[in-house]
Design a protein around this motif. Sequence first.
Motif, PDB file in Angstrom:
ATOM      1  N   ALA A   1       0.840  -1.211   0.000  1.00  0.00           N
ATOM      2  CA  ALA A   1       0.000   0.000   0.000  1.00  0.00           C
ATOM      3  C   ALA A   1       0.869   1.254   0.000  1.00  0.00           C
ATOM      4  CB  ALA A   1      -0.931  -0.004   1.213  1.00  0.00           C
ATOM      5  N   LEU A   2       2.086   1.131   0.501  1.00  0.00           N
ATOM      6  CA  LEU A   2       2.995   2.280   0.545  1.00  0.00           C
ATOM      7  C   LEU A   2       3.814   2.411  -0.744  1.00  0.00           C
ATOM      8  CD1 LEU A   2       4.229   1.782   4.220  1.00  0.00           C
ATOM      9  CD2 LEU A   2       2.611   3.488   3.407  1.00  0.00           C
ATOM     10  N   GLY A   3       3.821   1.342  -1.555  1.00  0.00           N
ATOM     11  CA  GLY A   3       4.552   1.399  -2.824  1.00  0.00           C
ATOM     12  C   GLY A   3       5.705   0.422  -2.934  1.00  0.00           C
ATOM     13  N   VAL A   4       5.964  -0.374  -1.893  1.00  0.00           N
ATOM     14  CA  VAL A   4       7.036  -1.373  -1.969  1.00  0.00           C
ATOM     15  C   VAL A   4       6.518  -2.546  -2.797  1.00  0.00           C
ATOM     16  CG1 VAL A   4       8.575  -2.881  -0.630  1.00  0.00           C
ATOM     17  CG2 VAL A   4       7.815  -0.719   0.347  1.00  0.00           C
ATOM     18  N   ARG A   5       7.338  -3.005  -3.754  1.00  0.00           N
ATOM     19  CA  ARG A   5       6.935  -4.195  -4.528  1.00  0.00           C
ATOM     20  C   ARG A   5       7.491  -5.408  -3.797  1.00  0.00           C
ATOM     21  NH1 ARG A   5       7.877  -1.978 -10.016  1.00  0.00           N
ATOM     22  NH2 ARG A   5       7.558  -4.035 -10.912  1.00  0.00           N
ATOM     23  N   THR A   6       6.612  -6.380  -3.509  1.00  0.00           N
ATOM     24  CA  THR A   6       7.069  -7.530  -2.723  1.00  0.00           C
ATOM     25  C   THR A   6       6.680  -8.843  -3.406  1.00  0.00           C
ATOM     26  OG1 THR A   6       5.032  -7.794  -1.436  1.00  0.00           O
ATOM     27  CG2 THR A   6       6.650  -6.252  -0.565  1.00  0.00           C
ATOM     28  N   SER A   7       7.456  -9.887  -3.141  1.00  0.00           N
ATOM     29  CA  SER A   7       7.011 -11.242  -3.502  1.00  0.00           C
ATOM     30  C   SER A   7       7.445 -12.172  -2.379  1.00  0.00           C
ATOM     31  CB  SER A   7       7.607 -11.691  -4.829  1.00  0.00           C
ATOM     32  OG  SER A   7       8.989 -11.880  -4.674  1.00  0.00           O
ATOM     33  N   PHE A   8       6.585 -13.150  -2.101  1.00  0.00           N
ATOM     34  CA  PHE A   8       6.845 -14.074  -0.986  1.00  0.00           C
ATOM     35  C   PHE A   8       6.740 -15.502  -1.513  1.00  0.00           C
ATOM     36  CE2 PHE A   8       5.276 -15.256   3.606  1.00  0.00           C
ATOM     37  CZ  PHE A   8       6.461 -15.950   3.811  1.00  0.00           C
ATOM     38  N   ASP A   9       7.879 -16.194  -1.558  1.00  0.00           N
ATOM     39  CA  ASP A   9       7.864 -17.616  -1.897  1.00  0.00           C
ATOM     40  C   ASP A   9       7.741 -18.370  -0.566  1.00  0.00           C
ATOM     41  OD1 ASP A   9       8.340 -20.234  -2.453  1.00  0.00           O
ATOM     42  OD2 ASP A   9      10.036 -19.866  -3.797  1.00  0.00           O
ATOM     43  N   GLU A  10       6.508 -18.800  -0.277  1.00  0.00           N
ATOM     44  CA  GLU A  10       6.249 -19.391   1.048  1.00  0.00           C
ATOM     45  C   GLU A  10       6.945 -20.736   1.213  1.00  0.00           C
ATOM     46  OE1 GLU A  10       2.258 -19.157   2.474  1.00  0.00           O
ATOM     47  OE2 GLU A  10       2.111 -16.994   2.042  1.00  0.00           O
ATOM     48  N   ASN A  11       7.266 -21.418   0.082  1.00  0.00           N
ATOM     49  CA  ASN A  11       7.948 -22.707   0.221  1.00  0.00           C
ATOM     50  C   ASN A  11       9.391 -22.519   0.651  1.00  0.00           C
ATOM     51  OD1 ASN A  11       5.736 -24.299  -0.487  1.00  0.00           O
ATOM     52  ND2 ASN A  11       6.071 -23.830  -2.657  1.00  0.00           N
ATOM     53  N   SER A  12      10.039 -21.520   0.055  1.00  0.00           N
ATOM     54  CA  SER A  12      11.435 -21.295   0.448  1.00  0.00           C
ATOM     55  C   SER A  12      11.525 -20.259   1.570  1.00  0.00           C
ATOM     56  CB  SER A  12      12.261 -20.836  -0.747  1.00  0.00           C
ATOM     57  OG  SER A  12      11.842 -19.549  -1.159  1.00  0.00           O
ATOM     58  N   HIS A  13      10.380 -19.732   1.995  1.00  0.00           N
ATOM     59  CA  HIS A  13      10.333 -18.749   3.091  1.00  0.00           C
ATOM     60  C   HIS A  13      11.169 -17.503   2.795  1.00  0.00           C
ATOM     61  CE1 HIS A  13       9.088 -22.486   5.201  1.00  0.00           C
ATOM     62  NE2 HIS A  13       8.213 -21.657   5.725  1.00  0.00           N
ATOM     63  N   THR A  14      11.157 -17.099   1.514  1.00  0.00           N
ATOM     64  CA  THR A  14      11.979 -15.962   1.110  1.00  0.00           C
ATOM     65  C   THR A  14      11.121 -14.822   0.585  1.00  0.00           C
ATOM     66  OG1 THR A  14      13.762 -17.460   0.563  1.00  0.00           O
ATOM     67  CG2 THR A  14      13.894 -15.266  -0.404  1.00  0.00           C
ATOM     68  N   ILE A  15      11.420 -13.635   1.050  1.00  0.00           N
ATOM     69  CA  ILE A  15      10.707 -12.441   0.575  1.00  0.00           C
ATOM     70  C   ILE A  15      11.680 -11.537  -0.161  1.00  0.00           C
ATOM     71  CG2 ILE A  15       9.649 -10.259   1.362  1.00  0.00           C
ATOM     72  CD1 ILE A  15       8.102 -11.865   3.419  1.00  0.00           C
ATOM     73  N   LEU A  16      11.238 -11.064  -1.348  1.00  0.00           N
ATOM     74  CA  LEU A  16      11.979 -10.029  -2.066  1.00  0.00           C
ATOM     75  C   LEU A  16      11.165  -8.759  -1.930  1.00  0.00           C
ATOM     76  CD1 LEU A  16      12.822 -12.018  -5.343  1.00  0.00           C
ATOM     77  CD2 LEU A  16      14.190 -11.806  -3.260  1.00  0.00           C
ATOM     78  N   ALA A  17      11.809  -7.664  -1.583  1.00  0.00           N
ATOM     79  CA  ALA A  17      11.089  -6.396  -1.411  1.00  0.00           C
ATOM     80  C   ALA A  17      11.879  -5.309  -2.133  1.00  0.00           C
ATOM     81  CB  ALA A  17      10.953  -6.055   0.073  1.00  0.00           C
ATOM     82  N   ASP A  18      11.172  -4.537  -2.949  1.00  0.00           N
ATOM     83  CA  ASP A  18      11.820  -3.478  -3.717  1.00  0.00           C
ATOM     84  C   ASP A  18      11.198  -2.144  -3.310  1.00  0.00           C
ATOM     85  OD1 ASP A  18      12.746  -1.689  -5.517  1.00  0.00           O
ATOM     86  OD2 ASP A  18      12.332  -2.884  -7.306  1.00  0.00           O
ATOM     87  N   GLY A  19      11.949  -1.359  -2.577  1.00  0.00           N
ATOM     88  CA  GLY A  19      11.423  -0.099  -2.042  1.00  0.00           C
ATOM     89  C   GLY A  19      11.844   1.108  -2.870  1.00  0.00           C
ATOM     90  N   THR A  20      12.119   0.890  -4.161  1.00  0.00           N
ATOM     91  CA  THR A  20      12.579   2.007  -5.011  1.00  0.00           C
ATOM     92  C   THR A  20      11.626   3.187  -4.925  1.00  0.00           C
ATOM     93  OG1 THR A  20      13.417   0.336  -6.508  1.00  0.00           O
ATOM     94  CG2 THR A  20      13.387   2.592  -7.344  1.00  0.00           C
ATOM     95  N   LEU A  21      10.323   2.878  -5.078  1.00  0.00           N
ATOM     96  CA  LEU A  21       9.326   3.945  -5.120  1.00  0.00           C
ATOM     97  C   LEU A  21       8.408   3.843  -3.918  1.00  0.00           C
ATOM     98  CD1 LEU A  21       8.119   3.884  -8.825  1.00  0.00           C
ATOM     99  CD2 LEU A  21       9.476   5.654  -7.697  1.00  0.00           C
ATOM    100  N   ILE A  22       8.439   4.822  -3.060  1.00  0.00           N
ATOM    101  CA  ILE A  22       7.436   4.882  -1.987  1.00  0.00           C
ATOM    102  C   ILE A  22       6.428   5.941  -2.427  1.00  0.00           C
ATOM    103  CG2 ILE A  22       7.030   5.341   0.468  1.00  0.00           C
ATOM    104  CD1 ILE A  22       8.697   2.876   0.062  1.00  0.00           C
ATOM    105  N   GLU A  23       5.228   5.491  -2.764  1.00  0.00           N
ATOM    106  CA  GLU A  23       4.253   6.411  -3.354  1.00  0.00           C
ATOM    107  C   GLU A  23       3.313   7.010  -2.325  1.00  0.00           C
ATOM    108  OE1 GLU A  23       2.965   3.274  -5.618  1.00  0.00           O
ATOM    109  OE2 GLU A  23       4.261   3.673  -7.342  1.00  0.00           O
ATOM    110  N   SER A  24       3.181   6.325  -1.184  1.00  0.00           N
ATOM    111  CA  SER A  24       2.222   6.792  -0.192  1.00  0.00           C
ATOM    112  C   SER A  24       2.922   6.847   1.162  1.00  0.00           C
ATOM    113  CB  SER A  24       1.044   5.807  -0.151  1.00  0.00           C
ATOM    114  OG  SER A  24       0.318   5.976   1.042  1.00  0.00           O
ATOM    115  N   ILE A  25       2.412   7.656   2.062  1.00  0.00           N
ATOM    116  CA  ILE A  25       2.998   7.699   3.413  1.00  0.00           C
ATOM    117  C   ILE A  25       1.950   7.251   4.436  1.00  0.00           C
ATOM    118  CG2 ILE A  25       4.805   9.405   3.009  1.00  0.00           C
ATOM    119  CD1 ILE A  25       1.652  10.626   4.562  1.00  0.00           C
ATOM    120  N   GLU A  26       0.877   6.603   3.948  1.00  0.00           N
ATOM    121  CA  GLU A  26      -0.244   6.279   4.847  1.00  0.00           C
ATOM    122  C   GLU A  26      -0.483   4.774   4.981  1.00  0.00           C
ATOM    123  OE1 GLU A  26      -3.809   8.621   4.353  1.00  0.00           O
ATOM    124  OE2 GLU A  26      -5.031   6.835   4.704  1.00  0.00           O
TER     125      GLU A  26
END
Length: 421
Positions: free
Chosen positions: A59-84
């Motif tokens: 909701a803030l603009g971070v692009r995320t993906s969660f591979d629940e099998n490998s328990h790994t999250i990738l998060a890309d915070g390049t663009l934060i579009e919202s502060i709420e």
Amino acid sequence: MEKLRIMGGSRLEGSVGISGAKNAALPILFATLLSTEKSTIRNVPALADIRTTLKVLEALGVRTSFDENSHTILADGTLIESIEAPYDLVRTMRASVLTLGPLLARKGEAKVSLPGGCAIGARPVDFHLSALEALGASFSIENGYIHGTAKQGLRGGIMKLPFPSVGATENALMAAALAEGTSIIENAAREPEIIDLSEALRTMGAEIEGAGDSSIAIRGKASLRGMNHTVAPDRVEAATFLCAGLITGGSVETKGIAPGFLGSALDTLEKMGARIERMPHSVRASFSGSLEPVSLETAPFPGFPTDMQAQFMALAVRANGQSTIKESIFENRFMHVPELCRLGAKIRVQGSVAVVDGPCALTGATVMATDLRASASLILAGLAAKGETNVRRIYHLDRGYERIEEKLQSLGANIQRDFDK
Ligand code: UD1
């Protein structure tokens, strides 16, 4: 609605792998807001609270993906579009207040709905706000939201916490990592989850000294790299499984967690007569013929954790004599008591003290989970009860325990997830 059906009476034996700590993973995920680069976080438990956190980040603009099998999250915070951080997400998870520090540090502004979460007390956020004020932020409450601004950016300062609050220490750490100059947190929380967050921040280039002590020094950076971190193991989950073994008269080994994470819990189990084996990366607790009563009081780390109080109360119900359990962190954390009594426990609450008269023979019943750790104590009692126990409202449980019924089944428990007719 889903429920857990337990046929009590099976002795639990064997070893079980411990997941990454929810309470470490949540702040670590919010810390990805601090960087414009991509972050990789491993050993993240597949839990409802983690999915909620990812929704808040999205909701803030971070692009995320969660591979629940490998328990790994990738998060890309390049663009934060919202502060709420929106109300609909925050109301289900109080930890969303951890967006405040990173957003103020990165964007100079943050809006977070006043938090919800477990109904285990008033749980205000005044310590978070006064810590961030010491770095130059100012706050107002508008339409149910906390609105923070730091138009000139955050500057290093001394943050003196009135109480070693875990969440306030985390917000303070994250904000200070991207503030200008050096900051000190005095009377900081010392929990292992604080050390884990500091290690995650260090992989981003943060300079932090003293994590795990009461005084933490942070030298702020103008920018932080992406994070590359593996989340520490969940000490509350491990303690819950050790109690599950003991309450059934069995022996359970928790794998992937060093005994140091469980200090006061293991000392307490030993006082109760359990045989504890401490190995470099695992712990075993075995029933030694009887359980002794205990007198314990919750306290900030390294004291006895409030998140294990309900589970130890279930164990105390089976001990030979009277135990006293004092809750000193939260003012309304005995909601499991009436439900344990429905299973046959004899417990009286006098203010912040619960007096448990053991040993009680437990018999199965339908019980209602009221919060996350209370749910775990009802499962423990159900495992020791004669006959069938149905634990309802297990959405609380799914916020904090990954595949708990499968892990218990692997130890020999007769437990199934089911639907209420
Ligand atoms: C964290 C844990 C929670 C655990 C608790 C105590 C997460 C996501 N949650 O919660 O599982 O039970 O630590 O170990 O990590 N307080 C105030 N004002 C504040 C902040 C706290 O008065 O601004 C009070 C609280 O109401 C409570 C006490 O301080 O009585 C401790 O709270 P705190 O350590 O902040 O707990 P959380 O970070 O919310």
